[in-house]
Design a protein around this motif. Structure first.
Motif, mmCIF file in Angstrom:
data_model
loop_
_atom_site.group_PDB
_atom_site.id
_atom_site.type_symbol
_atom_site.label_atom_id
_atom_site.label_comp_id
_atom_site.label_asym_id
_atom_site.label_seq_id
_atom_site.Cartn_x
_atom_site.Cartn_y
_atom_site.Cartn_z
ATOM 1 N N THR A 133 0.839 -1.191 0.000
ATOM 2 C CA THR A 133 0.000 0.000 0.000
ATOM 3 C C THR A 133 0.874 1.240 0.000
ATOM 4 O O THR A 133 1.985 1.248 0.530
ATOM 5 N N ASN A 134 0.355 2.291 -0.616
ATOM 6 C CA ASN A 134 1.114 3.530 -0.687
ATOM 7 C C ASN A 134 1.113 4.234 0.659
ATOM 8 O O ASN A 134 0.074 4.318 1.317
ATOM 9 N N PRO A 135 2.254 4.769 1.069
ATOM 10 C CA PRO A 135 2.301 5.517 2.325
ATOM 11 C C PRO A 135 1.581 6.844 2.179
ATOM 12 O O PRO A 135 1.213 7.267 1.083
ATOM 13 N N GLY A 136 1.370 7.512 3.290
ATOM 14 C CA GLY A 136 0.726 8.823 3.256
ATOM 15 C C GLY A 136 0.136 9.184 4.598
ATOM 16 O O GLY A 136 0.349 8.494 5.602
ATOM 17 N N LEU A 137 -0.601 10.286 4.614
ATOM 18 C CA LEU A 137 -1.209 10.798 5.840
ATOM 19 C C LEU A 137 -2.719 10.886 5.680
ATOM 20 O O LEU A 137 -3.232 11.220 4.619
ATOM 21 N N TRP A 138 -3.406 10.592 6.774
ATOM 22 C CA TRP A 138 -4.856 10.734 6.830
ATOM 23 C C TRP A 138 -5.211 11.658 7.987
ATOM 24 O O TRP A 138 -4.606 11.582 9.062
ATOM 25 N N SER A 139 -6.164 12.525 7.770
ATOM 26 C CA SER A 139 -6.649 13.432 8.810
ATOM 27 C C SER A 139 -7.827 12.752 9.497
ATOM 28 O O SER A 139 -8.843 12.457 8.856
ATOM 29 N N ALA A 140 -7.695 12.500 10.794
ATOM 30 C CA ALA A 140 -8.691 11.704 11.502
ATOM 31 C C ALA A 140 -9.237 12.439 12.721
ATOM 32 O O ALA A 140 -8.515 12.675 13.684
ATOM 33 N N GLY A 141 -10.509 12.784 12.676
ATOM 34 C CA GLY A 141 -11.201 13.331 13.838
ATOM 35 C C GLY A 141 -12.231 12.328 14.313
ATOM 36 O O GLY A 141 -12.976 11.770 13.493
ATOM 37 N N TYR A 142 -12.283 12.071 15.614
ATOM 38 C CA TYR A 142 -13.209 11.046 16.102
ATOM 39 C C TYR A 142 -14.526 11.626 16.604
ATOM 40 O O TYR A 142 -15.381 10.900 17.142
ATOM 41 N N GLU A 143 -14.750 12.909 16.409
ATOM 42 C CA GLU A 143 -16.018 13.523 16.795
ATOM 43 C C GLU A 143 -17.176 12.816 16.088
ATOM 44 O O GLU A 143 -17.164 12.626 14.871
ATOM 45 N N GLY A 144 -18.181 12.390 16.859
ATOM 46 C CA GLY A 144 -19.341 11.722 16.287
ATOM 47 C C GLY A 144 -19.140 10.251 15.978
ATOM 48 O O GLY A 144 -20.035 9.601 15.433
ATOM 49 N N ARG A 145 -17.984 9.702 16.318
ATOM 50 C CA ARG A 145 -17.711 8.285 16.046
ATOM 51 C C ARG A 145 -17.707 7.475 17.340
ATOM 52 O O ARG A 145 -17.450 8.005 18.418
ATOM 53 N N HIS B 271 -8.996 1.766 5.365
ATOM 54 C CA HIS B 271 -8.028 2.609 4.675
ATOM 55 C C HIS B 271 -6.605 2.062 4.762
ATOM 56 O O HIS B 271 -5.662 2.699 4.281
ATOM 57 N N GLY B 272 -6.429 0.906 5.371
ATOM 58 C CA GLY B 272 -5.113 0.300 5.462
ATOM 59 C C GLY B 272 -4.133 1.081 6.313
ATOM 60 O O GLY B 272 -2.928 1.088 6.049
ATOM 61 N N ILE B 273 -4.635 1.722 7.375
ATOM 62 C CA ILE B 273 -3.778 2.542 8.234
ATOM 63 C C ILE B 273 -2.827 1.659 9.049
ATOM 64 O O ILE B 273 -3.238 0.659 9.637
ATOM 65 N N ASP B 274 -1.559 2.036 9.060
ATOM 66 C CA ASP B 274 -0.543 1.312 9.823
ATOM 67 C C ASP B 274 -0.363 1.865 11.228
ATOM 68 O O ASP B 274 -0.029 1.129 12.151
#
Length: 226
Positions: free
Chosen positions: A81-93, A105-108
């Protein structure tokens, strides 16, 4: 710091472990069931799924692939999988849907940029979150120096976002913040990292400044965790 940033040598094992667990759970199988189907010991499978072996044996992986009815090529291709950054807010989850989204999303790794990683939402305090992520095969690290001080939160909440962002950029000049930014940058070129804070809308969160700062250092794609 709870959890160290991984090196490239372990990324493959992390991705393979996550994929094996995902395929097993998709079939509704327990670890015990897959171990029996693959003809391997439960402890061997547990080590594979928990990333305790950096280079799992070829025949072990082959037996697991056969039991899951996937080819070795398909199984290993799925770990690239391609590396990268994801913006993650847990509000409402809730924690279950949040972890499920990370897996989709295959987050490591989750890089927590809350100054104080406690939460009234069940499952999102540091220890509980770390446990939930570990069970899913996702690493956790708390980058405290990238947290936003309490006295700089009001601007993000009352519409003075530019003021809050400007002050936070000054905060990022500290030696501690620069060290954590270096760690985050190094990880972003090796694996898939979700940068975590509370607010769903990153425009109202200091993590946008963190993400923008990393993008100034390296060419990296930043996506929102859906």
């Amino acid at each position: 710091m709870a959890g160290q940033l991984s090196t490239n040598s372990t990324d493959h094992a992390h991705a393979l472990a996550r994929q094996v667990r995902k395929l097993r759970e998709t079939r509704g199988w327990s670890r015990e069931h897959l171990a029996i189907e693959a003809g391997i010991s439960l402890s061997t499978l547990a080590r594979l799924e928990s990333q305790s072996v950096a280079q799992p044996g070829f025949f072990t992986v082959g037996a697991v692939a056969e039991a899951l009815n996937v080819s070795l090529d398909d199984l290993f291709r799925s770990t690239r999988t391609n590396p990268g950054l994801w913006s993650a807010g847990y509000e409402g989850r809730d924690i279950d849907s949040f972890v499920a989204s990370l897996l989709d999303h295959g987050i490591d790794m989750v890089a927590d940029v809350r100054l104080t990683p406690i939460s009234r939402k069940p499952g999102f305090s540091k220890s509980r979150l770390g446990e939930a992520l570990s069970q899913a095969g996702i690493q956790y690290t708390h980058l405290r120096a990238l947290g936003n001080p309490k006295d700089n939160r009001a601007p993000f909440w009352d519409g003075r976002v530019n003021v809050g962002q400007a002050r936070f950029r000054d905060i990022l000049r500290s030696a501690e913040a620069q060290s954590d930014l270096n760690r985050l940058t190094e990880q972003a070129v090796q694996s898939r990292v979700a940068v975590l804070c509370f607010e769903k809308d990153e425009e109202r969160c200091h993590r946008k400044v963190v993400l923008d700062t990393v993008r100034e250092r390296i060419v990296v794609e930043v996506q929102s965790l859906s």
